[in-house]
Design a protein around this motif. Structure first.
Motif, PDB file in Angstrom:
ATOM      1  N   VAL A 136     -10.461   2.888  -1.562  1.00  0.00           N
ATOM      2  CA  VAL A 136     -11.161   1.607  -1.734  1.00  0.00           C
ATOM      3  C   VAL A 136     -10.152   0.464  -1.840  1.00  0.00           C
ATOM      4  CG1 VAL A 136     -12.697   0.256  -3.222  1.00  0.00           C
ATOM      5  CG2 VAL A 136     -13.143   2.696  -2.867  1.00  0.00           C
ATOM      6  N   LEU A 137      -9.098   0.697  -2.610  1.00  0.00           N
ATOM      7  CA  LEU A 137      -8.069  -0.329  -2.781  1.00  0.00           C
ATOM      8  C   LEU A 137      -7.420  -0.690  -1.446  1.00  0.00           C
ATOM      9  CD1 LEU A 137      -6.303  -2.120  -4.558  1.00  0.00           C
ATOM     10  CD2 LEU A 137      -4.927  -0.094  -5.110  1.00  0.00           C
ATOM     11  N   SER A 150      -0.111  14.292   1.118  1.00  0.00           N
ATOM     12  CA  SER A 150      -0.518  14.139   2.516  1.00  0.00           C
ATOM     13  C   SER A 150      -0.687  12.678   2.893  1.00  0.00           C
ATOM     14  CB  SER A 150      -1.822  14.896   2.763  1.00  0.00           C
ATOM     15  OG  SER A 150      -1.660  16.283   2.551  1.00  0.00           O
ATOM     16  N   VAL A 151      -1.219  11.893   1.978  1.00  0.00           N
ATOM     17  CA  VAL A 151      -1.420  10.463   2.259  1.00  0.00           C
ATOM     18  C   VAL A 151      -0.088   9.772   2.525  1.00  0.00           C
ATOM     19  CG1 VAL A 151      -2.140   8.255   1.262  1.00  0.00           C
ATOM     20  CG2 VAL A 151      -3.596  10.271   0.991  1.00  0.00           C
ATOM     21  N   VAL A 152       0.914  10.043   1.685  1.00  0.00           N
ATOM     22  CA  VAL A 152       2.228   9.426   1.870  1.00  0.00           C
ATOM     23  C   VAL A 152       2.817   9.822   3.217  1.00  0.00           C
ATOM     24  CG1 VAL A 152       4.612   9.411   1.028  1.00  0.00           C
ATOM     25  CG2 VAL A 152       2.724   9.153  -0.590  1.00  0.00           C
ATOM     26  N   ASN A 212       6.711  -6.725  -4.973  1.00  0.00           N
ATOM     27  CA  ASN A 212       6.639  -5.276  -5.059  1.00  0.00           C
ATOM     28  C   ASN A 212       5.592  -4.891  -6.089  1.00  0.00           C
ATOM     29  OD1 ASN A 212       8.841  -4.638  -3.237  1.00  0.00           O
ATOM     30  ND2 ASN A 212      10.202  -5.478  -4.807  1.00  0.00           N
ATOM     31  N   PRO A 213       4.709  -3.944  -5.767  1.00  0.00           N
ATOM     32  CA  PRO A 213       3.595  -3.619  -6.663  1.00  0.00           C
ATOM     33  C   PRO A 213       3.957  -2.558  -7.696  1.00  0.00           C
ATOM     34  CG  PRO A 213       3.363  -2.367  -4.651  1.00  0.00           C
ATOM     35  CD  PRO A 213       4.618  -3.209  -4.493  1.00  0.00           C
ATOM     36  N   LEU A 246       0.827  -1.208   0.000  1.00  0.00           N
ATOM     37  CA  LEU A 246       0.000   0.000   0.000  1.00  0.00           C
ATOM     38  C   LEU A 246       0.865   1.264   0.000  1.00  0.00           C
ATOM     39  CD1 LEU A 246      -0.333   1.384   3.130  1.00  0.00           C
ATOM     40  CD2 LEU A 246      -1.549  -0.764   3.483  1.00  0.00           C
ATOM     41  N   ASN A 247       2.006   1.228   0.661  1.00  0.00           N
ATOM     42  CA  ASN A 247       2.911   2.371   0.639  1.00  0.00           C
ATOM     43  C   ASN A 247       3.493   2.593  -0.756  1.00  0.00           C
ATOM     44  OD1 ASN A 247       3.679   3.882   3.288  1.00  0.00           O
ATOM     45  ND2 ASN A 247       3.395   1.754   3.936  1.00  0.00           N
ATOM     46  N   ALA A 248       3.852   1.512  -1.425  1.00  0.00           N
ATOM     47  CA  ALA A 248       4.433   1.631  -2.764  1.00  0.00           C
ATOM     48  C   ALA A 248       3.401   2.144  -3.769  1.00  0.00           C
ATOM     49  CB  ALA A 248       4.982   0.271  -3.208  1.00  0.00           C
TER      50      ALA A 248
END
Length: 357
Positions: free
Chosen positions: A229-230, A305-307, A177-178, A142-144
């Protein structure tokens, strides 16, 4: 030999003499036929909204993935050309790398780096495979994805709004890794532009922001909603679109908000994460998710901001009631979308159907 490298593609539907600079290598058709064993069923990796994807192996051993544009795809050429142009400009470790393209007669193909673990949805929503995704792996994923989306929205040469971010468009390499894939529906914006509108709504229901699904308004903030959502699916292991709670026809977003309001957000966590997750970290992620899912775009954070929120322990704002997409689209579509063309998704495959509601 991988075929002649070129950087131009003719547009058959327009003037045959007109050429467009696409800045990607061209691969000849015979080379691709040989690499895929004539597109054998054994080499088929899956089926996307605009056609099948095959694994190929060049004579030097390099593995590739080939998206073969379906000849029956009504809007296929436009999306194909859009993806070629976009992918020539995008370079980031969390975006799937496009190696080139092929066009021969009605055949149009894109060549990608091969991702051996295929797509995220094949792990998340399958009971045996989901156990391979412990919390550290999911948190890394999710971070990537967040960093890849931040690049699209802010750090690439052009601001890119993906418009179809979903689990099946996140591919996984050998180390899990995504990488974000499938830019056929993406829109390029100027560096100072953050939103737009369309009368042809494309994407996948269940991931669409309310303002986009209902009124055709897309923006970086509609991508943020899809990202929320993801993340909700990554943490819960359930599909938003398929999930119903207590026969009330509530989707996963509704369920997450109910748990948050009741002070029991940990009940959302996928059972197979029980022995690997950091409860504080997961609950913080759920709060970030709810902020991404706010009904009004201005209430959602941007990806910068999310990161920051994902990588720090700073205090977070309290979320308000999110946009319950499925329920509200059903209630409001008669009035709000009467003049909109809408796309529908069947089994999570993006399909554009140009019929007004």
């Amino acid at each position: 030999m991988k075929g002649d490298v070129r950087t131009r593609m003719s547009t058959e539907e327009a003037d045959e003499d007109k050429q467009d600079d696409l800045e990607l290598p061209f691969f000849d058709f015979a080379t691709i036929v040989n690499a895929t064993n004539n597109f054998s069923i054994e080499n088929k990796l899956g089926e996307g909204g605009f056609g099948p994807v095959y694994k190929g192996i060049f004579v030097d051993g390099q593995e590739i993935a080939i998206k073969r544009l379906s000849q029956s795809s009504g809007q296929g050429l436009k999306e194909f050309r859009n993806e070629v142009i976009l992918c020539a400009k995008l370079q980031h470790r969390n975006l799937v790398k496009v190696l080139g393209y092929c066009i021969k007669g009605k055949e149009k193909m894109l060549l990608y780096e091969y991702m051996p673990n295929k797509s995220l949805d094949l792990f998340l929503f399958e009971s045996t495979q989901s156990k391979c995704l412990d919390w550290p792996v999911r948190f890394n994923i999710l971070n990537a994805i967040a960093r890849g989306l931040l690049y699209l929205h802010q750090d690439s040469r052009l601001r890119i709004i993906h418009r179809d971010l979903k689990a099946s468009n996140i591919l996984l390499d050998n180390d899990m890794n995504p990488k974000i894939s499938d830019f056929g529906l993406a829109r390029m914006c100027g560096s100072d532009q953050v939103e737009g509108s369309t009368s042809i709504i494309v994407g996948t229901h269940g991931y669409m922001a309310p303002e986009y699904a209902i009124d055709g308004l897309f923006s970086t903030k509609s991508d943020v909603f899809s990202f929320g959502v993801l993340l909700l699916e990554i943490i819960s292991g359930k599909k938003n679109k398929a999930f119903t709670y207590l026969d009330n026809n509530h989707n996963l977003i509704d369920h997450a908000w109910t748990l948050w309001e009741n002070g029991t957000p940990e009940k959302l966590i996928d059972a197979c994460l029980e022995n690997s997750c950091n409860i504080f970290e997961v609950v913080r992620c759920i709060q970030i998710i709810l902020l991404c899912l706010q009904h009004h775009p201005n209430d959602r954070p941007n990806m910068t901001s999310v990161v920051v929120m994902l990588t720090s322990e700073n205090a977070l704002p309290s979320p308000k009631e999110p946009g319950f997409l499925i329920r509200r689209v059903s209630d409001e579509e008669g009035e709000s979308s009467s003049n909109k063309h809408t796309s529908y998704s069947i089994n999570e495959v993006t399909v554009s159907i140009l019929n007004a509601r």
